[in-house]
Scaffold this motif. Structure first.
Motif: not given
Length: 249
Positions: A20-30, A231-236
């Protein structure tokens, strides 16, 4: 079960915080990459978008979220409890629990041990057999044993023996049927019932010890797969940064 329940509950809470809070930050970056993300990463982002609550009119959720899921799970739990409180629901629950994998065999043995121990104690104390069966039925907690006690009471009141009813009931294992019949032949039913209860108590203790020894490694594997997968999914995409940034699918 306190330890595994606490660990699993904490893991679920932490995973939800990440989604809910961390993945959206990565999503905006991607989004700045302008290219198709790897399937695991995209699935994780989609799940995060689904779970993240969005409010429109003050205090009103505008799309399904983890809050809806939580309320839905609670309502389902209440409905399940109401259903299992009915005679039909209780029968369905007991039949399912006894046949459940892993724990079903353990619950079955516990029910048999309770039946034999209670029966032997009451008979040894001089309680009449019909009253004994009534008490055993109330203390069993399983509809299968309640049905068997009702049938045994009717059969015994007509001059029959307990082993004759047990022999026709698939809920009771062959070993127990033979030992009860042997106890009736020797006039030592309470002694045989006590031995059966001791046997199943020992089996239950061994099963619980084996399951307990497996809990810790299974929890470690579970947490490793969940956290490692996230972790693997977000850093892939970062590992494939050159290809993704270049627009290569």
């Amino acid at each position: 079960m306190t330890y595994p329940i606490a660990v699993i509950g904490l893991a679920i809470a932490l995973v939800n915080v990440l989604l809910i809070f961390v993945i959206p930050v990565f999503a905006d970056m991607f989004k700045d990459f302008g290219a198709k993300l790897p399937a695991p990463t995209q699935m994780l982002i989609n799940l995060s978008n689904f779970l993240k609550p969005e409010f429109g009119i003050p205090g009103i959720l505008t799309k399904p979220s983890i809050l809806h899921i939580g309320v839905g799970c609670y309502l389902a739990w209440v409905a399940l409890n109401k259903f299992t409180a009915t005679p039909k629901g209780r029968r369905t629950k007991d039949q399912f629990v006894v046949r459940a994998p892993i724990c079903g065999n353990l619950i079955h043995k516990i029910a048999l041990s309770r039946f034999c121990r209670t029966y032997a104690t009451l008979i040894r104390s001089g309680v009449p057999i019909l009253r004994t069966l009534e008490i055993v039925s109330s203390a069993s907690g399983k509809v299968q044993i309640e049905d068997a006690c009702t049938e045994i009471s009717r059969h015994v009141s007509q001059g029959g023996q307990v082993s004759e009813v047990l022999a026709a009931n698939p809920f009771f294992p062959p070993m127990m049927k033979h030992m009860v019949k042997a106890g009736e032949s020797t006039g030592n039913v309470d002694g045989m019932m006590s031995k059966i209860a001791d046997f199943y108590d020992t089996e239950c203790e061994a099963t619980v010890a084996a399951l307990t020894s497996l809990i810790e490694p299974l929890l470690i594997v579970f947490l490793g797969v969940v956290v490692g997968g996230i972790v693997m999914a977000m850093f892939l995409p970062i590992f494939q940064l050159g290809a993704v940034a270049g627009g290569v699918n």
